[in-house]
Design a protein around this motif. Structure first.
Motif, PDB file in Angstrom:
ATOM      1  N   SER A  55       0.832  -1.204   0.000  1.00 18.56           N
ATOM      2  CA  SER A  55       0.000   0.000   0.000  1.00 18.56           C
ATOM      3  C   SER A  55       0.870   1.259   0.000  1.00 18.56           C
ATOM      4  CB  SER A  55      -0.923  -0.006   1.222  1.00 18.56           C
ATOM      5  OG  SER A  55      -1.693   1.181   1.266  1.00 18.56           O
ATOM      6  N   THR A  56       1.962   1.226   0.790  1.00 20.26           N
ATOM      7  CA  THR A  56       2.882   2.376   0.804  1.00 20.26           C
ATOM      8  C   THR A  56       3.540   2.574  -0.551  1.00 20.26           C
ATOM      9  OG1 THR A  56       3.335   1.973   3.153  1.00 20.26           O
ATOM     10  CG2 THR A  56       4.888   3.359   1.957  1.00 20.26           C
ATOM     11  N   GLU A  57       3.964   1.466  -1.161  1.00 22.67           N
ATOM     12  CA  GLU A  57       4.597   1.565  -2.479  1.00 22.67           C
ATOM     13  C   GLU A  57       3.611   2.057  -3.531  1.00 22.67           C
ATOM     14  OE1 GLU A  57       6.245  -2.225  -3.314  1.00 22.67           O
ATOM     15  OE2 GLU A  57       7.893  -2.033  -1.870  1.00 22.67           O
ATOM     16  N   VAL A  58       2.360   1.610  -3.421  1.00 25.48           N
ATOM     17  CA  VAL A  58       1.347   2.070  -4.381  1.00 25.48           C
ATOM     18  C   VAL A  58       1.120   3.569  -4.233  1.00 25.48           C
ATOM     19  CG1 VAL A  58      -1.109   1.942  -4.943  1.00 25.48           C
ATOM     20  CG2 VAL A  58       0.197  -0.152  -4.622  1.00 25.48           C
ATOM     21  N   ARG A  59       1.064   4.051  -2.970  1.00 27.90           N
ATOM     22  CA  ARG A  59       0.893   5.493  -2.754  1.00 27.90           C
ATOM     23  C   ARG A  59       2.073   6.276  -3.319  1.00 27.90           C
ATOM     24  NH1 ARG A  59      -1.242   3.792   2.322  1.00 27.90           N
ATOM     25  NH2 ARG A  59       0.791   4.143   3.301  1.00 27.90           N
ATOM     26  N   SER A  60       3.306   5.753  -3.075  1.00 23.26           N
ATOM     27  CA  SER A  60       4.489   6.420  -3.630  1.00 23.26           C
ATOM     28  C   SER A  60       4.450   6.422  -5.153  1.00 23.26           C
ATOM     29  CB  SER A  60       5.765   5.719  -3.150  1.00 23.26           C
ATOM     30  OG  SER A  60       5.855   5.731  -1.738  1.00 23.26           O
ATOM     31  N   LEU A  61       4.009   5.299  -5.729  1.00 23.35           N
ATOM     32  CA  LEU A  61       3.916   5.204  -7.183  1.00 23.35           C
ATOM     33  C   LEU A  61       2.885   6.190  -7.728  1.00 23.35           C
ATOM     34  CD1 LEU A  61       4.903   3.724  -9.691  1.00 23.35           C
ATOM     35  CD2 LEU A  61       3.092   2.039  -9.333  1.00 23.35           C
ATOM     36  N   LEU A  62       1.782   6.353  -7.014  1.00 27.08           N
ATOM     37  CA  LEU A  62       0.761   7.312  -7.445  1.00 27.08           C
ATOM     38  C   LEU A  62       1.294   8.739  -7.406  1.00 27.08           C
ATOM     39  CD1 LEU A  62      -2.429   5.829  -5.730  1.00 27.08           C
ATOM     40  CD2 LEU A  62      -1.871   5.820  -8.163  1.00 27.08           C
ATOM     41  N   VAL A  63       2.041   9.056  -6.318  1.00 32.21           N
ATOM     42  CA  VAL A  63       2.622  10.399  -6.216  1.00 32.21           C
ATOM     43  C   VAL A  63       3.634  10.621  -7.332  1.00 32.21           C
ATOM     44  CG1 VAL A  63       4.054  11.904  -4.784  1.00 32.21           C
ATOM     45  CG2 VAL A  63       2.234  10.553  -3.735  1.00 32.21           C
ATOM     46  N   ALA A  64       4.498   9.607  -7.573  1.00 30.10           N
ATOM     47  CA  ALA A  64       5.491   9.725  -8.640  1.00 30.10           C
ATOM     48  C   ALA A  64       4.819   9.838 -10.003  1.00 30.10           C
ATOM     49  CB  ALA A  64       6.428   8.520  -8.622  1.00 30.10           C
ATOM     50  N   GLY A  65       3.729   9.078 -10.191  1.00 33.86           N
ATOM     51  CA  GLY A  65       3.004   9.171 -11.447  1.00 33.86           C
ATOM     52  C   GLY A  65       2.400  10.545 -11.663  1.00 33.86           C
ATOM     53  N   THR A  66       1.883  11.125 -10.578  1.00 33.28           N
ATOM     54  CA  THR A  66       1.335  12.484 -10.682  1.00 33.28           C
ATOM     55  C   THR A  66       2.421  13.497 -11.024  1.00 33.28           C
ATOM     56  OG1 THR A  66      -0.346  11.912  -9.024  1.00 33.28           O
ATOM     57  CG2 THR A  66       0.027  14.256  -9.470  1.00 33.28           C
ATOM     58  N   SER A  67       3.582  13.374 -10.345  1.00 31.64           N
ATOM     59  CA  SER A  67       4.701  14.273 -10.642  1.00 31.64           C
ATOM     60  C   SER A  67       5.183  14.099 -12.074  1.00 31.64           C
ATOM     61  CB  SER A  67       5.853  14.018  -9.664  1.00 31.64           C
ATOM     62  OG  SER A  67       5.443  14.199  -8.331  1.00 31.64           O
ATOM     63  N   LEU A  68       5.254  12.845 -12.514  1.00 30.56           N
ATOM     64  CA  LEU A  68       5.692  12.578 -13.883  1.00 30.56           C
ATOM     65  C   LEU A  68       4.709  13.163 -14.899  1.00 30.56           C
ATOM     66  CD1 LEU A  68       7.682  11.179 -15.773  1.00 30.56           C
ATOM     67  CD2 LEU A  68       6.304   9.097 -15.565  1.00 30.56           C
ATOM     68  N   SER A  69       3.427  13.063 -14.587  1.00 31.19           N
ATOM     69  CA  SER A  69       2.419  13.625 -15.484  1.00 31.19           C
ATOM     70  C   SER A  69       2.541  15.142 -15.582  1.00 31.19           C
ATOM     71  CB  SER A  69       1.019  13.241 -14.991  1.00 31.19           C
ATOM     72  OG  SER A  69       0.023  13.807 -15.806  1.00 31.19           O
ATOM     73  N   VAL A  70       2.776  15.785 -14.430  1.00 34.67           N
ATOM     74  CA  VAL A  70       2.955  17.243 -14.435  1.00 34.67           C
ATOM     75  C   VAL A  70       4.211  17.624 -15.221  1.00 34.67           C
ATOM     76  CG1 VAL A  70       3.395  19.250 -12.967  1.00 34.67           C
ATOM     77  CG2 VAL A  70       1.715  17.545 -12.267  1.00 34.67           C
ATOM     78  N   ALA A  71       5.303  16.870 -14.984  1.00 33.00           N
ATOM     79  CA  ALA A  71       6.548  17.162 -15.696  1.00 33.00           C
ATOM     80  C   ALA A  71       6.387  16.945 -17.198  1.00 33.00           C
ATOM     81  CB  ALA A  71       7.679  16.288 -15.151  1.00 33.00           C
ATOM     82  N   ARG A  72       5.641  15.893 -17.576  1.00 31.11           N
ATOM     83  CA  ARG A  72       5.419  15.635 -19.002  1.00 31.11           C
ATOM     84  C   ARG A  72       4.613  16.764 -19.644  1.00 31.11           C
ATOM     85  NH1 ARG A  72       3.146  11.183 -18.482  1.00 31.11           N
ATOM     86  NH2 ARG A  72       4.900   9.764 -18.844  1.00 31.11           N
ATOM     87  N   LYS A  73       3.629  17.273 -18.918  1.00 35.34           N
ATOM     88  CA  LYS A  73       2.838  18.383 -19.454  1.00 35.34           C
ATOM     89  C   LYS A  73       3.696  19.632 -19.633  1.00 35.34           C
ATOM     90  CE  LYS A  73      -1.657  16.905 -17.614  1.00 35.34           C
ATOM     91  NZ  LYS A  73      -2.761  17.220 -16.672  1.00 35.34           N
ATOM     92  N   ARG A  74       4.577  19.882 -18.644  1.00 35.15           N
ATOM     93  CA  ARG A  74       5.468  21.044 -18.763  1.00 35.15           C
ATOM     94  C   ARG A  74       6.422  20.884 -19.936  1.00 35.15           C
ATOM     95  NH1 ARG A  74       7.232  22.028 -12.400  1.00 35.15           N
ATOM     96  NH2 ARG A  74       5.189  22.776 -11.665  1.00 35.15           N
ATOM     97  N   LEU A  75       6.944  19.661 -20.106  1.00 39.04           N
ATOM     98  CA  LEU A  75       7.852  19.410 -21.216  1.00 39.04           C
ATOM     99  C   LEU A  75       7.135  19.582 -22.551  1.00 39.04           C
ATOM    100  CD1 LEU A  75      10.619  18.483 -22.236  1.00 39.04           C
ATOM    101  CD2 LEU A  75       9.837  16.119 -21.989  1.00 39.04           C
ATOM    102  N   GLN A  76       5.915  19.066 -22.636  1.00 41.18           N
ATOM    103  CA  GLN A  76       5.152  19.222 -23.870  1.00 41.18           C
ATOM    104  C   GLN A  76       4.880  20.691 -24.162  1.00 41.18           C
ATOM    105  OE1 GLN A  76       1.700  16.790 -23.201  1.00 41.18           O
ATOM    106  NE2 GLN A  76       2.765  14.865 -23.704  1.00 41.18           N
ATOM    107  N   GLU A  77       4.570  21.454 -23.103  1.00 44.36           N
ATOM    108  CA  GLU A  77       4.316  22.875 -23.299  1.00 44.36           C
ATOM    109  C   GLU A  77       5.584  23.601 -23.748  1.00 44.36           C
ATOM    110  OE1 GLU A  77       2.207  26.468 -23.371  1.00 44.36           O
ATOM    111  OE2 GLU A  77       1.540  24.375 -23.313  1.00 44.36           O
ATOM    112  N   ALA A  78       6.721  23.238 -23.120  1.00 43.41           N
ATOM    113  CA  ALA A  78       7.984  23.863 -23.515  1.00 43.41           C
ATOM    114  C   ALA A  78       8.348  23.505 -24.949  1.00 43.41           C
ATOM    115  CB  ALA A  78       9.097  23.430 -22.555  1.00 43.41           C
ATOM    116  N   ASN A  79       8.136  22.234 -25.308  1.00 41.65           N
ATOM    117  CA  ASN A  79       8.405  21.827 -26.690  1.00 41.65           C
ATOM    118  C   ASN A  79       7.486  22.536 -27.677  1.00 41.65           C
ATOM    119  OD1 ASN A  79      10.492  20.065 -26.076  1.00 41.65           O
ATOM    120  ND2 ASN A  79       9.129  18.333 -25.741  1.00 41.65           N
TER     121      ASN A  79
END
Length: 300
Positions: A55-79
């Motif tokens: 459960s802890t790993e799943v929560r960490s994975l969800l947080v990392a996935g959210t951060s990755l999604s935000v970073a991907r959106k920023r990268l797409q916007e910058a591109n």
């Protein structure tokens, strides 16, 4: 009657024996069930622990996935902004402004330390009339100018005393060479800072008493007397070589000039220009100044 009594007695004993066997089997089953119950409890506790960890790993994975999604959106916007015509033009304009600023600053270095070709007894040819070497990859490089025909701030850099120093060597010539090397060292240090290039062989400026450092390890011979517990890094010293001859070993001074030329070659390679060779300090510096001040430098 006696025979009948014996039969009843034997049957009773058999029943008692069977009952005792059944009781023993029941006790054995109880022990087995107790062991199974203990193992089941242990397995249940382990499962709960693993579930909590998962459960802890799943929560960490969800947080990392959210951060990755935000970073991907920023990268797409910058591109997206960069791929747009306006964004690409803006980036190129910023690069041109930066190079123009670098060109202006280095042109001031050229005015501060002018490198000229000595044509006659009292005539000097300016930097712009010097035939330049080619860019990297172009085999049609021009022939380098003789080192002795170049001057920096009116001083000729003669490398002969660095190889054939003797008692009869002209002391004034040695001093002039040291001063010229000090000028070159200062000019190279300024150009490297403006181009934001960390020099492979750092300089310690001191006018006609400048030094150049070599990061190659130099172990103190006295370190062999130290105990084995002493760390090796404590005995490593930065090798420093003088850019002047007076009171110095000619081999170390000549090596210092070689390292100084290597720094100039590093700057030439950074802007994509071919070096004129290891024995052409002023010629390489002249080519570096000319290349940065050319219109090609801004457009590249």
């Amino acid at each position: 009657m006696t025979l009948q009594g014996d039969l009843v007695k034997n049957e009773s004993l058999n029943k008692l024996n069977e009952l005792e066997e059944m009781r023993e089997r029941l006790e054995a089953r109880k022990v087995v069930m107790a062991n199974m119950s203990t193992r089941c409890k242990v397995a249940t506790e382990d499962a709960k622990k693993q579930e909590e960890m998962l459960s802890t790993e799943v929560r960490s994975l969800l947080v990392a996935g959210t951060s990755l999604s935000v970073a991907r959106k920023r990268l797409q916007e910058a591109n997206r902004l960069l791929t747009e015509e306006r964004g690409c033009v803006k980036l190129k304009n910023v690069q041109r402004k930066l190079r123009a600023r670098q060109q202006y600053m280095i042109s001031q270095v050229s005015l501060l330390y002018p490198v000229k070709i000595l044509v006659g007894p009292a005539q000097e040819q300016e930097l712009e009339s010097y035939s330049s070497s080619s860019r990297l990859g172009n085999p049609s490089a021009s022939k380098p100018v003789n080192q002795g025909s170049l001057t920096i701030l009116g001083l000729n850099l003669t490398l002969l005393p660095f190889t054939k120093m003797s008692f009869f060597t002209d002391k004034k010539e040695v001093q002039r060479s040291a001063t010229a090397l000090g000028y070159v060292a200062h000019a190279v240090s300024l150009i490297a800072s403006y181009l934001q290039v960390p020099l492979r062989y750092p300089l310690r400026l001191g006018g006609s008493r400048s030094y150049i450092n070599d990061h190659a390890s130099s172990i103190d011979p006295a370190s062999s007397d130290l105990s084995l517990d002493t760390t090796l890094s404590a005995n490593v010293k930065l090798a420093e070589f003088p850019l002047f001859l007076e009171g110095q070993d000619t081999t170390r001074a000549a090596y210092a000039v070689f390292l100084l030329n290597k720094d100039i070659e590093q700057l030439l390679n950074f802007i994509g220009v071919k070096s004129l060779g290891p024995r052409h300090v002023l010629a390489n510096l002249k080519e570096l100044l000319r290349s940065v001040q050319s219109s090609e430098y801004i457009d590249t």
